[in-house]
Design a protein around this motif. Structure first.
Motif, PDB file in Angstrom:
ATOM      1  N   VAL A 178       0.830  -1.205   0.000  1.00 41.43           N
ATOM      2  CA  VAL A 178       0.000   0.000   0.000  1.00 41.43           C
ATOM      3  C   VAL A 178       0.867   1.258   0.000  1.00 41.43           C
ATOM      4  N   ALA A 179       1.969   1.220   0.752  1.00 43.72           N
ATOM      5  CA  ALA A 179       2.862   2.379   0.792  1.00 43.72           C
ATOM      6  C   ALA A 179       3.469   2.639  -0.586  1.00 43.72           C
ATOM      7  N   PHE A 180       3.955   1.585  -1.243  1.00 46.33           N
ATOM      8  CA  PHE A 180       4.520   1.769  -2.590  1.00 46.33           C
ATOM      9  C   PHE A 180       3.455   2.227  -3.580  1.00 46.33           C
ATOM     10  N   TRP A 181       2.247   1.679  -3.455  1.00 45.01           N
ATOM     11  CA  TRP A 181       1.168   2.089  -4.340  1.00 45.01           C
ATOM     12  C   TRP A 181       0.831   3.566  -4.128  1.00 45.01           C
ATOM     13  N   SER A 182       0.818   4.022  -2.884  1.00 43.53           N
ATOM     14  CA  SER A 182       0.537   5.424  -2.584  1.00 43.53           C
ATOM     15  C   SER A 182       1.623   6.338  -3.161  1.00 43.53           C
ATOM     16  N   ILE A 183       2.880   5.911  -3.031  1.00 39.04           N
ATOM     17  CA  ILE A 183       3.971   6.703  -3.603  1.00 39.04           C
ATOM     18  C   ILE A 183       3.840   6.775  -5.118  1.00 39.04           C
ATOM     19  N   GLY A 184       3.482   5.642  -5.744  1.00 37.84           N
ATOM     20  CA  GLY A 184       3.286   5.639  -7.195  1.00 37.84           C
ATOM     21  C   GLY A 184       2.155   6.547  -7.626  1.00 37.84           C
ATOM     22  N   GLU A 185       1.035   6.513  -6.881  1.00 35.19           N
ATOM     23  CA  GLU A 185      -0.085   7.393  -7.211  1.00 35.19           C
ATOM     24  C   GLU A 185       0.294   8.858  -7.061  1.00 35.19           C
ATOM     25  N   ALA A 186       1.033   9.177  -5.995  1.00 37.85           N
ATOM     26  CA  ALA A 186       1.458  10.562  -5.789  1.00 37.85           C
ATOM     27  C   ALA A 186       2.370  11.031  -6.925  1.00 37.85           C
ATOM     28  N   PHE A 187       3.255  10.146  -7.359  1.00 38.54           N
ATOM     29  CA  PHE A 187       4.148  10.501  -8.462  1.00 38.54           C
ATOM     30  C   PHE A 187       3.368  10.719  -9.760  1.00 38.54           C
ATOM     31  N   ILE A 188       2.389   9.841 -10.024  1.00 42.23           N
ATOM     32  CA  ILE A 188       1.579   9.991 -11.233  1.00 42.23           C
ATOM     33  C   ILE A 188       0.775  11.289 -11.190  1.00 42.23           C
ATOM     34  N   LEU A 189       0.188  11.611 -10.031  1.00 39.68           N
ATOM     35  CA  LEU A 189      -0.561  12.858  -9.896  1.00 39.68           C
ATOM     36  C   LEU A 189       0.335  14.072 -10.114  1.00 39.68           C
ATOM     37  N   LEU A 190       1.562  13.997  -9.612  1.00 40.48           N
ATOM     38  CA  LEU A 190       2.493  15.106  -9.807  1.00 40.48           C
ATOM     39  C   LEU A 190       2.834  15.283 -11.284  1.00 40.48           C
ATOM     40  N   VAL A 191       3.085  14.181 -11.971  1.00 40.39           N
ATOM     41  CA  VAL A 191       3.396  14.249 -13.409  1.00 40.39           C
ATOM     42  C   VAL A 191       2.214  14.790 -14.189  1.00 40.39           C
ATOM     43  N   VAL A 192       1.002  14.316 -13.868  1.00 41.24           N
ATOM     44  CA  VAL A 192      -0.191  14.796 -14.570  1.00 41.24           C
ATOM     45  C   VAL A 192      -0.405  16.283 -14.320  1.00 41.24           C
TER      46      VAL A 192
END
Length: 216
Positions: A178-192
Motif C-alpha cells: 500500500v505504501a509503494f502504491w501510494s507513492i506511485g499514485e502521488a508521483f503519477i498525480l504530480l506528473v499529470v
C-alpha cells in the motif's frame, strides 16, 4: 489440615515434574531459512518408537517449503514439495539417526521462517502405576485431568502464536504494498499536474504569438 496441605504440595510437585518430563521428548523450533538454502536436523530414535513431524511456514514468499524425512539407512519416509504446512506420523522400523530437512532452494530471493515440532515417543504415564487394574484416587484423577488440559492449552497457544505471526507478516507485506502504491499514485498525480500546467501555458503562448502577428 497438615495432611491437606501435604497432599496439595505433592499434587503440584508431581504435576510439575511430569510436565517437564513430558516436554523432554519433543523438539520444537522456529528458524530462519534463507533463499537457496537447505537446513537439516537429526534425531536418534530406537526401533518401535512412534514419532510425529509437524511443520508450518510462518513468513516468507508464498509460505511454502520442501520437506524430506529419511531413516537411518537413508530411505525416504516422507517427501513433499512446496508445502505450507503438514503433519506426518510414523513408527521407527530401525535404530539409528533419522534426518529431516527443509529446503528453500527453489526460491531465489525470498527467505522463510519455518516452525516444526518433532515428537519422539509418547508421554510417559503421569503416575508409574497409572495402568494398574484398580481405579485411580480422586487426587490422581484430578492430576491426570489437569495434565491433559495443560497439554491442550500448550497446543492452542502454539497454534495461535503461529497464526498471529503469519497474520502479522501478511499485514506488514500488505502495508508495504500500500505504501509503494501510494507513492506511485502521488508521483503519477504530480506528473499529470505538471503536464496540465505546461499544456495550458502552451495554449496561451500560442494565442499571444498569433495576436502579435495579426496586429503587425
Amino acid at each position: 489440615m497438615c495432611s491437606y496441605h501435604g497432599r496439595i504440595r505433592l499434587f503440584v510437585q508431581v504435576l510439575w515434574a511430569h510436565l517437564l518430563c513430558g516436554w523432554a521428548f519433543g523438539s520444537e523450533l522456529t528458524f530462519e531459512l534463507p533463499d537457496n538454502a537447505k537446513q537439516c536436523f537429526y534425531e536418534d530414535i530406537t526401533v518401535g518408537t512412534k514419532c510425529t513431524l509437524e511443520f508450518q511456514v510462518v513468513t516468507g514468499g508464498h509460505y511454502d517449503v520442501d520437506c524430506r524425512l529419511e531413516d537411518a539407512d537413508g530411505t525416504v519416509l516422507y517427501k513433499e514439495m512446496k508445502k505450507q504446512y503438514d503433519s506426518f506420523t510414523f513408527t521407527a522400523a530401525k535404530n539409528g539417526t533419522y534426518k529431516f530437512c527443509f529446503s528453500n532452494e527453489f526460491s531465489t530471493f525470498t527467505h522463510k521462517t519455518v516452525y516444526f515440532d518433532f515428537q519422539v515417543g509418547e508421554d510417559p504415564p503421569l503416575f508409574p502405576n497409572e495402568n494398574r487394574v484398580t481405579a485411580l484416587t480422586q487426587m490422581e484423577s484430578a492430576c491426570v485431568s489437569i495434565h491433559e488440559a495443560l497439554k491442550s492449552v500448550i497446543d492452542y497457544q502454539t497454534h495461535f502464536r503461529l497464526r498471529e505471526g503469519q497474520g502479522r507478516s501478511r499485514a506488514e507485506d500488505l502495508n508495504t504494498r500500500v505504501a509503494f502504491w501510494s507513492i506511485g499514485e502521488a508521483f503519477i498525480l504530480l506528473v499529470v499536474s505538471i503536464s496540465q500546467v505546461v499544456l495550458l501555458r502552451s495554449f496561451f503562448s500560442d494565442r499571444k504569438t498569433t495576436t502579435t502577428r495579426v496586429g503587425s
